[in-house]
Structures are given as C-alpha cells and as structure tokens.
Motif scaffolding. Structure first.
Motif, mmCIF file in Angstrom:
data_model
loop_
_atom_site.group_PDB
_atom_site.id
_atom_site.type_symbol
_atom_site.label_atom_id
_atom_site.label_comp_id
_atom_site.label_asym_id
_atom_site.label_seq_id
_atom_site.Cartn_x
_atom_site.Cartn_y
_atom_site.Cartn_z
ATOM 1 N N ASN A 148 0.808 -1.223 0.000
ATOM 2 C CA ASN A 148 0.000 0.000 0.000
ATOM 3 C C ASN A 148 0.843 1.275 0.000
ATOM 4 O OD1 ASN A 148 -2.287 -1.585 0.056
ATOM 5 N ND2 ASN A 148 -2.614 -1.389 2.257
ATOM 6 N N SER A 149 2.176 1.112 -0.126
ATOM 7 C CA SER A 149 3.116 2.256 -0.147
ATOM 8 C C SER A 149 2.973 3.128 1.098
ATOM 9 C CB SER A 149 2.894 3.099 -1.414
ATOM 10 O OG SER A 149 3.078 2.325 -2.566
ATOM 11 N N LEU A 150 2.906 2.473 2.260
ATOM 12 C CA LEU A 150 2.721 3.180 3.530
ATOM 13 C C LEU A 150 3.837 2.885 4.524
ATOM 14 C CD1 LEU A 150 -1.119 2.539 4.027
ATOM 15 C CD2 LEU A 150 -0.037 4.649 3.216
ATOM 16 N N SER A 151 5.006 2.469 4.028
ATOM 17 C CA SER A 151 6.081 2.028 4.921
ATOM 18 C C SER A 151 6.675 3.151 5.758
ATOM 19 C CB SER A 151 7.193 1.350 4.115
ATOM 20 O OG SER A 151 6.717 0.200 3.460
ATOM 21 N N ASP A 152 6.607 4.400 5.278
ATOM 22 C CA ASP A 152 7.244 5.509 5.988
ATOM 23 C C ASP A 152 6.565 5.809 7.315
ATOM 24 O OD1 ASP A 152 9.065 5.732 3.974
ATOM 25 O OD2 ASP A 152 8.106 7.448 3.015
ATOM 26 N N SER A 153 5.239 5.939 7.290
ATOM 27 C CA SER A 153 4.503 6.259 8.515
ATOM 28 C C SER A 153 3.042 5.857 8.339
ATOM 29 C CB SER A 153 4.603 7.753 8.825
ATOM 30 O OG SER A 153 3.941 8.052 10.039
ATOM 31 N N SER A 154 2.602 4.887 9.139
ATOM 32 C CA SER A 154 1.227 4.414 9.007
ATOM 33 C C SER A 154 0.777 3.730 10.288
ATOM 34 C CB SER A 154 1.095 3.445 7.824
ATOM 35 O OG SER A 154 1.962 2.337 7.994
ATOM 36 N N ARG A 155 -0.495 3.447 10.342
ATOM 37 C CA ARG A 155 -1.065 2.652 11.425
ATOM 38 C C ARG A 155 -1.697 1.415 10.803
ATOM 39 N NH1 ARG A 155 -5.740 5.878 14.370
ATOM 40 N NH2 ARG A 155 -6.349 3.821 15.128
ATOM 41 N N ALA A 156 -1.655 0.321 11.535
ATOM 42 C CA ALA A 156 -2.293 -0.913 11.074
ATOM 43 C C ALA A 156 -3.117 -1.484 12.204
ATOM 44 C CB ALA A 156 -1.233 -1.918 10.613
ATOM 45 N N ARG A 157 -4.286 -1.964 11.872
ATOM 46 C CA ARG A 157 -5.144 -2.634 12.851
ATOM 47 C C ARG A 157 -5.258 -4.100 12.470
ATOM 48 N NH1 ARG A 157 -11.007 -1.651 15.685
ATOM 49 N NH2 ARG A 157 -11.734 -3.806 15.479
ATOM 50 N N ILE A 158 -4.953 -4.976 13.436
ATOM 51 C CA ILE A 158 -5.074 -6.416 13.256
ATOM 52 C C ILE A 158 -6.282 -6.871 14.069
ATOM 53 C CG2 ILE A 158 -3.905 -8.649 13.429
ATOM 54 C CD1 ILE A 158 -1.883 -5.547 14.052
ATOM 55 N N THR A 159 -7.310 -7.354 13.408
ATOM 56 C CA THR A 159 -8.508 -7.840 14.082
ATOM 57 C C THR A 159 -8.564 -9.362 13.946
ATOM 58 O OG1 THR A 159 -9.674 -5.797 13.501
ATOM 59 C CG2 THR A 159 -11.012 -7.653 14.260
ATOM 60 N N VAL A 160 -8.583 -10.045 15.069
ATOM 61 C CA VAL A 160 -8.655 -11.515 15.097
ATOM 62 C C VAL A 160 -10.050 -11.900 15.563
ATOM 63 C CG1 VAL A 160 -7.688 -13.629 16.076
ATOM 64 C CG2 VAL A 160 -6.193 -11.659 15.656
ATOM 65 N N TYR A 161 -10.750 -12.683 14.742
ATOM 66 C CA TYR A 161 -12.114 -13.056 15.096
ATOM 67 C C TYR A 161 -12.299 -14.565 15.028
ATOM 68 C CZ TYR A 161 -12.493 -13.006 9.969
ATOM 69 O OH TYR A 161 -12.280 -13.221 8.633
ATOM 70 N N ALA A 194 -2.505 5.660 6.312
ATOM 71 C CA ALA A 194 -1.329 6.533 6.381
ATOM 72 C C ALA A 194 -1.415 7.473 7.575
ATOM 73 C CB ALA A 194 -1.201 7.342 5.096
ATOM 74 N N LEU A 195 -0.248 7.797 8.155
ATOM 75 C CA LEU A 195 -0.139 8.810 9.200
ATOM 76 C C LEU A 195 0.704 9.963 8.682
ATOM 77 C CD1 LEU A 195 0.521 6.629 12.386
ATOM 78 C CD2 LEU A 195 -1.605 7.792 11.782
ATOM 79 N N GLU A 196 0.389 11.186 9.117
ATOM 80 C CA GLU A 196 1.119 12.357 8.636
ATOM 81 C C GLU A 196 2.529 12.431 9.212
ATOM 82 O OE1 GLU A 196 -0.874 16.059 9.068
ATOM 83 O OE2 GLU A 196 -2.709 15.383 8.073
ATOM 84 N N ASN A 197 2.657 12.204 10.525
ATOM 85 C CA ASN A 197 3.941 12.419 11.189
ATOM 86 C C ASN A 197 4.561 11.106 11.646
ATOM 87 O OD1 ASN A 197 3.661 15.282 11.043
ATOM 88 N ND2 ASN A 197 2.246 15.183 12.780
ATOM 89 N N ALA A 198 5.849 10.957 11.372
ATOM 90 C CA ALA A 198 6.560 9.753 11.814
ATOM 91 C C ALA A 198 6.891 9.836 13.304
ATOM 92 C CB ALA A 198 7.833 9.571 11.002
#
Length: 272
Positions: free
Chosen positions: A73-86, A108-112
């Motif tokens: 997703n080209s988000l390696s610099d600064s991002s958040r990820a949510r892992i949902t286990v169901y 994506a997140l604005e600030n690292a």
C-alpha cells in the motif's frame, strides 16, 4: 432485507457478537513500534477469550503479514495498522469451534515522530455507563460500545475527550487512551486492576518516567476529586503518543512533564 454483498457478515462472529480482539500498531520506516509488547498482548487477549492460537501465528509471521501489506500500500514511511482476530463462523453464543481468522487494515499517518499539538484539549467525566473492574476490560475486544457512546457524548458537548469511570466510581482511562496525573512530584496512573486497558504506550511512559530524577511514579486509584488537584493530566496511546489535557471543568493544566516525556520517547525510538 440483506443484500448479496452483505452475506459475508451474516455469519461473522465479530460482526454478530463482538467475538473478536484487536491491536493497533504504528509503523515508522518499515518498522513496527513496540512489536513484542503488541504481540504478547494479542496472544494474552486470545487466550482470555478462549480462541485457538494457530501454530504458525508467531511474532515473525504477524510482522511479515503487516509489513507486506504496508509495503503493498506504499505506507512504509509512517502508518497505522489494525489487526482484528475473530472466531470463525458457526454457532450462536456458543461457538461451533475456537479456530480464528484475521484481517489487517492500514492507514497513512502524517507524522513519523511523536509530537504534541499546541492546542486546547478539554475533557469531562462520562457517567452514563461504567467500566467493570475485570480482566476483560484490560484487553482490546471489539465490544467498545461505551467508548462509542462516550465519543458521541463528547462531540455533542463540545469536548475533545471524556474520562471513563469504573463501577467503584474511580477514574479508569479516557475514551482513546490511558490517563496519567501529576500532583507535585508524583506521577500517578490507575492500576490495571481498576479496569483500564493494559496499554502498550502506558508501559513505555511508566518506564521513561521512572528515569526522571526526583519524580515518584506510582500506580494507584484516582478519584474524580483528585483530578482538580492535579498540576498536569495527559493521555497516552501508541498512535498519538501523549496528549496533554489543558482543561477539566474549571481547572487548567500545564504540559511541562508531557513535553519532556515526548522528547524522551522520540530519543528512545531514534536509539532503537
């Protein structure tokens, strides 16, 4: 009437019963911050709700899954990820089995680096519903209706956040993070036994604060009356870092310690 596109949800236990747990992580420069803490909290959460943990569900496997998606997703610099286990489909309140599936979603997140916005941040108590003092309150499940109704209450009343209370009417946490209170040279946060989330950023801030000379750091019960005696109040979570509270009712607060801790947090991440 259910559309064909919604059929995926008609048996999904996370959707039907909130039978799911989750973690939200922050990624900076293709690295998951505090990965080990997040992974072990996720494993503990799955055990508490009696989910079956697959043999291949290792920390390395989870890291690979998250970073692969972030890269795609080209988000390696600064991002958040949510892992949902169901828990997988089948059964009603009693599941057909305890096997699991999971979803990962990235934004994506604005600030690292972590920073503090210089703005007013007003909170008040949310007293429509209370958090129970139990183990389930300390993990991240998808049963977040108190946080949702509290967020609506805050929005309707022009507040930036609300403070949740437990069934003993003591302070637990905020809607989106743990709470810390500075009175004199004592930094206080409620113990997990009061019903607060066992926060990953909470753990980091406790560790950093204990390195500050002449600052006493304790986990003890906070009553709503204590809040107006405070010199500082601030909230913590992994995505934001630290959010100072500037106003609670008629009391205003400084943010000197919060700024110092943010600087220490960024220095720690730079070293690591």
């Amino acid at each position: 009437m259910v559309s064909k596109d919604a059929n995926i949800l008609t048996q999904n236990r996370g959707f039907l019963y909130g039978d799911a747990v989750f973690e939200t992580v922050k990624i900076i420069n293709n690295k998951i911050l505090f990965l080990e803490d997040h992974y072990f909290r996720l494993m503990a959460s799955m055990r508490v709700v009696r989910m079956e943990i697959p043999m291949n569900f290792t920390m390395e496997y989870l890291e690979e899954q998250i970073l692969s998606l972030v890269k795609n997703n080209s988000l390696s610099d600064s991002s958040r990820a949510r892992i949902t286990v169901y828990r997988n489909d089948g059964g009603y309140y009693l599941p057909s089995n305890n096997s699991i599936s999971f979803l990962i979603h990235t934004v994506a997140l604005e600030n690292a680096s972590y920073s503090i916005e210089q703005k007013e941040y007003e909170v008040d108590l949310y007293k429509d519903f209370y958090v129970t003092k139990q183990l389930l309150s300390s993990i991240k499940t998808t049963n977040k209706i108190i946080n949702i109704t509290g967020s609506i209450y805050a929005h309707e009343n022009g507040l930036d956040n609300c403070i949740l209370l437990n069934d003993s009417k003591n302070v637990v946490e905020a809607l989106q993070g743990n709470i810390f209170m500075l009175i004199g040279n004592r930094l206080i946060t409620p113990p997990v036994s009061e019903g607060c989330l066992n926060g990953v950023m909470r753990k980091q801030i406790l560790g950093l604060a204990r390195r500050i000379e002449d600052l006493e750091v304790v986990e003890e019960v906070i009553s709503p009356f204590d809040l107006q005696k405070a010199d500082e109040l601030f909230l913590t979570n992994v995505i934001k870092g630290i959010q100072p509270i500037t106003k609670y009712r008629k009391k205003t607060f400084t943010a000197k310690l919060a700024n110092q801790l943010v600087q220490m947090l960024n220095e720690m991440l730079t070293v690591n």
